[in-house]
Scaffold this active site. Structure first.
Site, mmCIF file in Angstrom:
data_model
loop_
_atom_site.group_PDB
_atom_site.id
_atom_site.type_symbol
_atom_site.label_atom_id
_atom_site.label_comp_id
_atom_site.label_asym_id
_atom_site.label_seq_id
_atom_site.Cartn_x
_atom_site.Cartn_y
_atom_site.Cartn_z
ATOM 1 N N ARG A 181 -9.201 -0.031 3.562
ATOM 2 C CA ARG A 181 -8.298 0.957 2.977
ATOM 3 C C ARG A 181 -6.953 0.339 2.640
ATOM 4 N NH1 ARG A 181 -6.565 4.557 7.032
ATOM 5 N NH2 ARG A 181 -5.146 5.113 5.371
ATOM 6 N N LYS B 96 0.829 -1.217 0.000
ATOM 7 C CA LYS B 96 0.000 0.000 0.000
ATOM 8 C C LYS B 96 0.856 1.257 0.000
ATOM 9 C CE LYS B 96 -2.296 2.186 3.932
ATOM 10 N NZ LYS B 96 -1.563 3.326 4.132
ATOM 11 N N ASN B 97 1.795 1.343 0.945
ATOM 12 C CA ASN B 97 2.509 2.616 1.106
ATOM 13 C C ASN B 97 3.522 2.871 -0.004
ATOM 14 O OD1 ASN B 97 0.913 3.255 3.230
ATOM 15 N ND2 ASN B 97 2.375 2.677 4.817
ATOM 16 N N ASP C 146 3.456 0.472 12.150
ATOM 17 C CA ASP C 146 2.230 -0.044 11.520
ATOM 18 C C ASP C 146 1.938 -1.499 11.896
ATOM 19 O OD1 ASP C 146 1.957 2.421 10.397
ATOM 20 O OD2 ASP C 146 2.772 1.865 8.441
ATOM 21 N N ARG D 215 -0.135 15.091 13.213
ATOM 22 C CA ARG D 215 0.708 14.555 12.136
ATOM 23 C C ARG D 215 1.106 15.712 11.212
ATOM 24 N NH1 ARG D 215 -1.876 9.148 9.649
ATOM 25 N NH2 ARG D 215 0.224 8.883 8.814
ATOM 26 N N PRO D 216 2.000 16.579 11.682
ATOM 27 C CA PRO D 216 2.341 17.751 10.873
ATOM 28 C C PRO D 216 3.069 17.373 9.586
ATOM 29 C CG PRO D 216 3.733 17.636 12.844
ATOM 30 C CD PRO D 216 2.760 16.505 12.943
ATOM 31 N N ILE D 217 3.105 18.315 8.634
ATOM 32 C CA ILE D 217 3.871 18.088 7.397
ATOM 33 C C ILE D 217 4.916 19.194 7.216
ATOM 34 C CG2 ILE D 217 2.146 16.689 6.174
ATOM 35 C CD1 ILE D 217 1.463 19.313 4.608
ATOM 36 N N ASP D 218 5.371 19.732 8.350
ATOM 37 C CA ASP D 218 6.345 20.829 8.284
ATOM 38 C C ASP D 218 7.630 20.443 7.557
ATOM 39 O OD1 ASP D 218 6.395 19.227 10.801
ATOM 40 O OD2 ASP D 218 8.280 20.278 11.097
ATOM 41 N N GLN D 219 8.042 19.190 7.654
ATOM 42 C CA GLN D 219 9.297 18.783 6.995
ATOM 43 C C GLN D 219 9.135 18.714 5.473
ATOM 44 O OE1 GLN D 219 12.256 18.468 8.883
ATOM 45 N NE2 GLN D 219 10.768 19.415 10.259
ATOM 46 N N CYS E 219 -5.061 8.369 9.352
ATOM 47 C CA CYS E 219 -5.444 7.821 10.652
ATOM 48 C C CYS E 219 -5.062 8.812 11.750
ATOM 49 C CB CYS E 219 -4.708 6.509 10.899
ATOM 50 S SG CYS E 219 -5.116 5.217 9.725
ATOM 51 N N ARG F 293 -4.057 10.219 3.643
ATOM 52 C CA ARG F 293 -2.746 10.753 3.972
ATOM 53 C C ARG F 293 -1.914 10.959 2.702
ATOM 54 N NH1 ARG F 293 -1.171 13.669 7.722
ATOM 55 N NH2 ARG F 293 1.062 13.680 8.023
HETATM 56 N N1 EPU Z 1 6.457 14.229 11.319
HETATM 57 C C1 EPU Z 1 6.558 15.572 11.624
HETATM 58 N N2 EPU Z 1 6.643 16.459 10.585
HETATM 59 C C2 EPU Z 1 6.629 16.075 9.285
HETATM 60 C C3 EPU Z 1 6.509 14.700 8.987
HETATM 61 C C4 EPU Z 1 6.425 13.801 10.036
HETATM 62 O O1 EPU Z 1 6.581 15.964 12.784
HETATM 63 O O2 EPU Z 1 6.699 16.927 8.397
HETATM 64 C C5 EPU Z 1 6.383 13.248 12.420
HETATM 65 C C6 EPU Z 1 5.023 12.542 12.468
HETATM 66 O O3 EPU Z 1 4.089 13.286 13.202
HETATM 67 C C7 EPU Z 1 5.376 11.208 13.075
HETATM 68 C C8 EPU Z 1 6.796 10.939 12.548
HETATM 69 O O4 EPU Z 1 7.314 12.210 12.152
HETATM 70 O O5 EPU Z 1 5.440 11.339 14.462
HETATM 71 C C9 EPU Z 1 6.872 9.997 11.369
HETATM 72 O O6 EPU Z 1 5.917 10.346 10.381
HETATM 73 P P1 EPU Z 1 6.094 9.959 8.842
HETATM 74 O O7 EPU Z 1 6.189 11.217 8.076
HETATM 75 O O8 EPU Z 1 7.187 8.960 8.699
HETATM 76 O O9 EPU Z 1 4.701 9.276 8.541
HETATM 77 P P2 EPU Z 1 3.698 9.504 7.339
HETATM 78 O O10 EPU Z 1 4.468 9.795 6.102
HETATM 79 O O11 EPU Z 1 2.641 10.453 7.746
HETATM 80 C C10 EPU Z 1 3.726 7.017 6.572
HETATM 81 C C11 EPU Z 1 2.677 5.954 6.360
HETATM 82 C C12 EPU Z 1 2.114 5.508 7.690
HETATM 83 C C13 EPU Z 1 3.257 5.033 8.594
HETATM 84 C C14 EPU Z 1 4.370 6.079 8.687
HETATM 85 C C15 EPU Z 1 5.593 5.607 9.452
HETATM 86 C C16 EPU Z 1 1.767 6.436 4.194
HETATM 87 C C17 EPU Z 1 0.639 6.962 3.399
HETATM 88 N N3 EPU Z 1 1.626 6.470 5.506
HETATM 89 O O12 EPU Z 1 3.036 8.089 7.218
HETATM 90 O O13 EPU Z 1 1.272 4.416 7.401
HETATM 91 O O14 EPU Z 1 2.763 4.809 9.898
HETATM 92 O O15 EPU Z 1 4.772 6.489 7.372
HETATM 93 O O16 EPU Z 1 6.114 4.461 8.875
HETATM 94 O O17 EPU Z 1 2.752 5.992 3.648
HETATM 95 C C18 EPU Z 1 -0.427 2.838 7.806
HETATM 96 O O18 EPU Z 1 -0.115 2.303 6.732
HETATM 97 O O19 EPU Z 1 -1.203 2.306 8.631
HETATM 98 C C19 EPU Z 1 0.158 4.134 8.140
HETATM 99 C C20 EPU Z 1 -0.317 4.890 9.100
#
Ligand code: EPU
Length: 430
Positions: A399, A22-23, A307, A122-126, A117, A93
């Site tokens: 999903r 999926k991811n 996960d 779950r910020p996207i600042d990075q 979820c 997401r």
């Molecule tokens: N984070 C920040 N700022 C950012 C990005 C991340 O603070 O700009 C924090 C997040 O809040 C979290 C950590 O960094 O605490 C890691 O987040 P990451 O960005 O790695 O997660 P994601 O990209 O939002 C993806 C998967 C998730 C999986 C995570 C970690 C997708 C669509 N989602 O999420 O998958 O848990 O990586 O491996 O690829 C799932 O499949 O059930 C799922 C939730």
């Protein structure tokens, strides 16, 4: 409303086939936006997150053709629009990948802020920090991410991620592939789907180096050409079936996997007294005796995956002794614990730490899937429980798990899907 009704207490036996990841799929499909030609993508999982991302791409003007059940041809060469208006983009997401892909292709993008979820913030600042470093002006206005470049093209640069982020790593890779010059991502995530996205992009003519390590270098190229690519097997789907055998007992061969990707899960199951035998592209999982306690901490890859945290929690609940489970990625991924308690689990949560006292057995109960992996955990708990478990909100599970009911019934489970047509239709909100 659709629910799963599970008659539990039966060990699992037989063979199960794992679908595409999926991811990886939810990043590779938006990556087709960068390609000038037809991308043939094989091993695409049939899950609702993939259907949604395909719908959004089609609304942008992509030509999507189904070649067979798991193979798609996607042609985005005729798209001239960087604005995503589909409101469904807010609900998943992975819609954040549209920002990187559209910014890379057109030098601008407007995309609704992503959903996903609920694990706390779950910020996207990075992601944004990366796009800004590449020369984009990024604003968040009225629920939209608006990213614009003056020159119509982002530029390569060095980006250090403040935390290991799967999404930010892949999004910056997407933006960088057609950028002017070289982009270097430091403190990059190393998950198998990062390598898969890099392999997809490289097979279309990109120059991505170092994926799978914590420094990824992307040399921008002028264009990408069409080609054929097969998505890797889903590490988490495979791990979920492994945890199901651990909890319910039995012996199952899990096919179409990359055993190396499962090492972090296998290691913990071995500590718990589960037998795992690796072959080239399958693992045999057997659990006949009692489960032993252990401690688990989730971490970015190659650590134990967050996960898989709810699924391993179910097995730990049924192990002899006290286990400590620590969530190392998210602030709050324990919302499912109340549901497991209904079935007899003894879990105390304090912040990111859950202390689990093993119990002899679960008893079936009405529960709900709070999110995707929590839902998978409820299914596993239902399989291991004595009596009947009814799971609501199963759209969360669908999903990310292709045909989970058929696959589990194929290895001896007893799960019925019950649809109540007169009630309000569930909406996929994850
Ligand atoms: N984070 C920040 N700022 C950012 C990005 C991340 O603070 O700009 C924090 C997040 O809040 C979290 C950590 O960094 O605490 C890691 O987040 P990451 O960005 O790695 O997660 P994601 O990209 O939002 C993806 C998967 C998730 C999986 C995570 C970690 C997708 C669509 N989602 O999420 O998958 O848990 O990586 O491996 O690829 C799932 O499949 O059930 C799922 C939730």
């Amino acid at each position: 409303m659709t629910k799963y009704v599970i008659r539990g207490g039966k060990p699992l036996h037989g063979e199960v086939e794992i679908s595409g990841a999926k991811n990886a799929a939810v990043a590779i499909i938006p990556a087709a936006l960068l390609v000038d030609g037809v991308c043939r993508i094989e091993n695409v999982p049939q899950i609702s997150d993939v259907s949604l991302i395909l719908k959004i791409l089609q609304e942008l003007g992509a030509d999507v053709r189904t070649v067979n059940r798991t193979t798609l041809d996607i042609d985005c060469s005729h798209i001239h629009n960087g604005k995503v208006s589909n409101v469904m983009a807010r609900k998943i997401r992975a819609s954040y990948y549209l920002v990187g892909a559209l910014l890379g292709r057109f030098g601008w993008a407007e995309v609704p802020l992503p959903g996903g979820c609920d694990f706390g913030g779950r910020p996207i600042d990075q992601h944004i920090k990366g796009f800004v470093a590449m020369g984009a002006d990024v604003k968040v206005n009225s629920g939209l991410i608006q990213a614009y470049t003056k020159l119509g093209r982002v530029s390569g640069t060095q980006i250090y991620l403040d935390m290991v982020s799967v999404g930010a790593t892949m999004n910056i890779m997407l933006a960088a592939v057609l950028a002017e010059g070289m982009t270097v991502i430091e403190n990059a995530a190393k998950e198998p789907h990062i390598v898969d996205l890099a392999n997809f992009l490289n097979s279309m003519g990109a120059q991505v180096m170092g994926a799978g390590t914590d420094v990824i270098k992307i040399r921008g190229v002028e264009r990408l050409n069409g080609g054929t690519y097969s998505i890797i097997p889903d590490q988490i789907e495979a791990g979920t079936y492994m945890a199901a055998v651990a909890a319910a007992g039995g012996e199952v061969r899990i096919r179409n996997v990359i055993p190396k990707h499962l090492d972090c899960i296998t290691a913990k199951l071995l500590e718990m007294g589960v037998e795992v035998e690796e072959a080239d592209d399958s693992v045999l999982v057997r659990r006949t005796g009692k489960l032993c306690r252990t401690n688990v901490k989730t971490l970015p890859y190659p650590g134990f995956p967050t996960d898989m945290q709810p699924q391993i929690a179910v097995a730990l609940c049924l192990a002899e002794g006290t286990s400590v489970l620590t969530e190392g990625v998210y602030d709050n991924r324990y919302r499912y614990v109340d549901e497991l308690r209904r079935m007899g689990a003894q879990i105390q949560v304090d912040g990111k730490v859950a202390v689990i006292e093993g119990v002899e057995k679960f008893t079936g109960a009405p529960v709900q899937a709070c999110d995707l992996r929590a839902g998978a955990a409820m299914v596993i708990a239902g399989l291991a429980a004595q009596g009947i478990t009814e799971i609501e909100k199963v759209y969360h599970i669908e999903r990310g798990y292709e045909d989970i009911v058929r696959k589990l019934n194929g290895i001896g489970a007893d799960i019925r899907v019950v649809v109540t047509p007169d009630e309000e239709k569930d909406e996929a909100t994850a």
